[in-house]
Design a protein around this motif. Structure first.
Motif, short mmCIF file in Angstrom:
data_model
loop_
_atom_site.label_atom_id
_atom_site.label_comp_id
_atom_site.label_asym_id
_atom_site.label_seq_id
_atom_site.Cartn_x
_atom_site.Cartn_y
_atom_site.Cartn_z
N ARG A 7 -30.12 20.16 9.44
CA ARG A 7 -30.13 18.69 9.53
C ARG A 7 -30.16 18.07 8.13
O ARG A 7 -29.41 17.12 7.84
N LEU A 8 -31.01 18.59 7.26
CA LEU A 8 -31.11 18.06 5.90
C LEU A 8 -29.81 18.25 5.13
O LEU A 8 -29.36 17.35 4.41
N THR A 9 -29.20 19.42 5.27
CA THR A 9 -27.94 19.68 4.57
C THR A 9 -26.86 18.71 5.03
O THR A 9 -26.13 18.13 4.20
N THR A 10 -26.75 18.50 6.33
CA THR A 10 -25.74 17.60 6.86
C THR A 10 -25.97 16.17 6.36
O THR A 10 -25.02 15.48 5.94
N LEU A 11 -27.21 15.73 6.39
CA LEU A 11 -27.52 14.36 5.94
C LEU A 11 -27.28 14.21 4.44
O LEU A 11 -26.74 13.19 3.98
N GLU A 19 -20.15 18.49 -0.74
CA GLU A 19 -20.86 19.63 -0.17
C GLU A 19 -22.06 19.99 -1.02
O GLU A 19 -22.01 19.91 -2.25
N LEU A 20 -23.13 20.39 -0.39
CA LEU A 20 -24.33 20.82 -1.09
C LEU A 20 -24.11 22.25 -1.59
O LEU A 20 -23.90 23.16 -0.78
N PRO A 21 -24.11 22.48 -2.91
CA PRO A 21 -23.76 23.80 -3.44
C PRO A 21 -24.93 24.78 -3.47
O PRO A 21 -24.85 25.82 -4.12
N LEU A 22 -26.02 24.46 -2.81
CA LEU A 22 -27.21 25.31 -2.79
C LEU A 22 -27.57 25.65 -1.35
O LEU A 22 -27.29 24.89 -0.43
N ARG A 23 -28.21 26.78 -1.19
CA ARG A 23 -28.81 27.10 0.10
C ARG A 23 -30.13 26.34 0.21
O ARG A 23 -30.79 26.09 -0.80
N LEU A 24 -30.50 25.97 1.40
CA LEU A 24 -31.70 25.16 1.59
C LEU A 24 -32.63 25.86 2.59
O LEU A 24 -32.17 26.33 3.63
N ARG A 25 -33.92 25.93 2.25
CA ARG A 25 -34.93 26.43 3.17
C ARG A 25 -35.95 25.32 3.40
O ARG A 25 -36.51 24.77 2.43
N ALA A 26 -36.19 24.99 4.65
CA ALA A 26 -37.08 23.88 5.00
C ALA A 26 -38.47 24.39 5.34
O ALA A 26 -38.73 25.59 5.45
N TRP A 27 -39.39 23.44 5.50
CA TRP A 27 -40.80 23.74 5.77
C TRP A 27 -41.01 24.45 7.11
O TRP A 27 -42.04 25.07 7.30
N ASP A 28 -40.02 24.38 8.01
CA ASP A 28 -40.16 25.07 9.30
C ASP A 28 -39.65 26.51 9.25
O ASP A 28 -39.57 27.18 10.28
N GLY A 29 -39.27 26.96 8.03
CA GLY A 29 -38.78 28.33 7.87
C GLY A 29 -37.29 28.49 8.07
O GLY A 29 -36.74 29.58 7.84
N THR A 37 -26.34 32.09 -3.39
CA THR A 37 -26.58 30.97 -4.31
C THR A 37 -28.08 30.76 -4.40
O THR A 37 -28.84 31.24 -3.56
N PRO A 38 -28.56 30.05 -5.44
CA PRO A 38 -29.98 29.73 -5.48
C PRO A 38 -30.40 28.96 -4.24
O PRO A 38 -29.60 28.24 -3.63
N THR A 39 -31.66 29.12 -3.87
CA THR A 39 -32.19 28.46 -2.67
C THR A 39 -33.15 27.35 -3.08
O THR A 39 -34.11 27.60 -3.83
N LEU A 40 -32.88 26.14 -2.62
CA LEU A 40 -33.80 25.03 -2.80
C LEU A 40 -34.80 25.07 -1.66
O LEU A 40 -34.42 24.93 -0.49
N VAL A 41 -36.07 25.29 -2.00
CA VAL A 41 -37.12 25.43 -1.00
C VAL A 41 -37.88 24.11 -0.89
O VAL A 41 -38.42 23.62 -1.88
N GLY A 80 -27.76 23.29 -12.72
CA GLY A 80 -26.37 22.96 -12.97
C GLY A 80 -25.71 22.38 -11.74
O GLY A 80 -24.94 21.40 -11.82
N ALA A 81 -26.01 22.96 -10.59
CA ALA A 81 -25.45 22.44 -9.33
C ALA A 81 -25.97 21.04 -9.03
O ALA A 81 -25.22 20.15 -8.62
N ILE A 82 -27.27 20.84 -9.24
CA ILE A 82 -27.87 19.53 -8.99
C ILE A 82 -27.33 18.50 -9.97
O ILE A 82 -27.11 17.33 -9.61
N SER A 83 -27.07 18.92 -11.23
CA SER A 83 -26.52 17.99 -12.22
C SER A 83 -25.21 17.40 -11.74
O SER A 83 -24.94 16.20 -11.94
N GLY A 84 -24.41 18.23 -11.11
CA GLY A 84 -23.13 17.74 -10.63
C GLY A 84 -23.25 16.72 -9.53
O GLY A 84 -22.31 15.96 -9.25
N LEU A 85 -24.41 16.67 -8.88
CA LEU A 85 -24.62 15.72 -7.78
C LEU A 85 -25.45 14.51 -8.17
O LEU A 85 -25.32 13.45 -7.58
N VAL A 86 -26.32 14.69 -9.16
CA VAL A 86 -27.26 13.61 -9.52
C VAL A 86 -26.84 12.89 -10.79
O VAL A 86 -26.84 11.66 -10.86
#
Length: 428
Positions: A7-11, A19-29, A37-41, A80-86
């Motif tokens: 849900r977070l990635t889509t939003l 596209e979000l160039p990072l993998r994402l792990r949320a608080w629910d596991g 790719t690096p994982t944003l936790v 570096g990936a976040i720089s391209g987005l922010v």
């Protein structure tokens, strides 16, 4: 119902328009995103409240400092990936709250973030400041916030050289200590230091430049700093080197130095604290402290110029957590101010890539000594430093900021600058 990570990635992709160039792990596991790719936790959904309340880097930084977000994998690749987005989004379409899909995405993020308001900022944030910028009292407090973290902490990060500015790398395979020694030696050669001459080291830090100049070139040095912890450390170091007859360390503002003239002045990594409103005063003060023919070496970080200079604002994360009231100017503005003050600028050397290398070594030192760094400061403070140094390394690497050594002369009326005809003979 999709899990939190998806849900977070889509939003995020809907709002960012990319596209979000990072993998994402949320608080629910849950996890979602590209593999390898690096994982944003995101450890707690409080992080979303911080980011929604303060969009951009300050909200991200507060969540990072609080330990609510983290990165698993290569931190530099993630930044570096976040720089391209922010920070580097010029070619990407920005969302508009006039669009119904954007408004819907924001409402969904608010629901996902949980009840507002956001929690208070982590305690390492600088306390609210009042009054005019760059008064002597306010500058002293700002310097104390950054430099009076503890000398033991700085020793872990900076290593034995205790030099807190860009090193000079003859080879990336050199040690940090050798690269810092090479930088100090380069400054001494540019200033043409010889036995008996008198050097003022503005923003002397822990005394590294003063010790090197006195020991290797036989000069007499006055070093000034606003940090009492730095001054205590430098005086002890000078005594151990047997150089107390050649070096004096003062806790003093550059605006209060009255015992010129000096043969040379070094200002290494200090001018970033001066501020645009005071820079011409700074340049004139240093010019007045030099004898005719004396040299200034001004080593300073620079930002890129903007089309609308009035739109420039101080970096929120750096101002809140690292360098209170710090300001960066384009190198062209620095040169103009120095020449307006009466200096003749004779050489400008950009060493941008050198700072990226230096910062990566500092980050490596911090990570190798993480438990001790946390014990000497705090978990939040250590996280501030890791993020600040790694993000700064990426900024230098990607040419978002630079660093320059500007050699200027108080050229006498006769026009005799004292410099040799062949340029850059100091390199040997």
């Amino acid at each position: 119902m999709p899990d939190a990570a998806q849900r977070l990635t889509t939003l995020a992709e809907q709002l960012l328009g990319a596209e979000l160039p990072l993998r994402l792990r949320a608080w629910d596991g849950s996890e979602y995103g590209p593999p390898n790719t690096p994982t944003l936790v995101i450890r707690h959904r409080r992080a979303l409240r911080r980011i929604l309340f303060r969009p951009g880097e300050l909200g991200l930084a507060r969540a990072w400092v609080a330990g609510e977000i983290d990165v698993e994998g290569d931190l530099y690749e993630a930044l570096g990936a976040i720089s391209g987005l922010v920070w580097e989004r010029d070619d990407l379409p920005g969302p508009s709250l006039r669009d119904a899909p954007t408004r819907a995405a924001v409402r969904e993020l608010v629901r996902l973030a949980g009840p507002f308001p956001p929690p208070p900022p982590p305690r390492e944030e600088v306390r609210r400041r009042t009054g005019a910028l760059h008064t002597k009292i306010r500058d002293r407090r700002a310097i104390s916030h950054h430099y009076d973290v503890g000398n033991d902490f700085y020793e872990l990060v900076l290593g034995p050289s205790m030099v807190y500015s860009c090193a000079y790398w003859e080879s990336p395979d050199n040690t940090l200590e050798q690269a810092q020694r090479d930088k100090l030696e380069l400054v001494c050669r540019k200033l043409d230091l010889t036995p008996g001459r008198r050097l003022l080291d503005v923003g002397c830090g822990w005394g590294s430049m003063a010790v090197h100049a006195a020991r290797e070139h036989g000069v007499r040095v006055v070093g000034i700093t606003l940090s009492r912890e730095q001054a205590t450390y430098a005086r002890k170091r000078i005594a151990e080197e047997g150089l107390t007859d050649r070096i004096e360390i003062r806790v003093q503002d550059y605006r209060d130095v009255r015992d010129g003239p000096y043969d040379a002045i070094s200002s290494i990594g200090m001018a970033e604290h001066v501020g645009s409103a005071r820079y011409l005063e700074y340049a004139r003060d240093l010019h007045a402290l030099l004898k005719p023919g004396g040299r200034l070496l001004n080593h300073q970080i620079a930002r890129r110029p903007l089309a609308d200079e009035s739109a420039y604002s101080i970096d929120e994360f750096i101002d809140a957590y690292v360098f209170p009231d710090g300001e960066l100017s384009p190198v062209g503005s620095t040169v103009t101010q120095l020449e307006t003050a009466g200096f003749e600028v004779r050489d400008v050397e950009s060493i941008r890539e050198h700072y990226a290398l230096t910062l990566c070594r500092w980050v490596a030192n911090l990570e190798a000594n993480w438990p001790q760094a946390v014990r000497l400061s705090s978990p939040g403070r250590a996280r501030v430093w890791r993020l600040y140094m790694a993000a700064s390394a990426m900024a230098f690497r990607r040419n978002r900021i630079g660093v320059n050594q500007v050699l200027a002369v108080r050229t006498p009326v006769s026009g005799a600058s004292g410099l040799p005809l062949r340029a850059r003979t100091w390199k040997g």
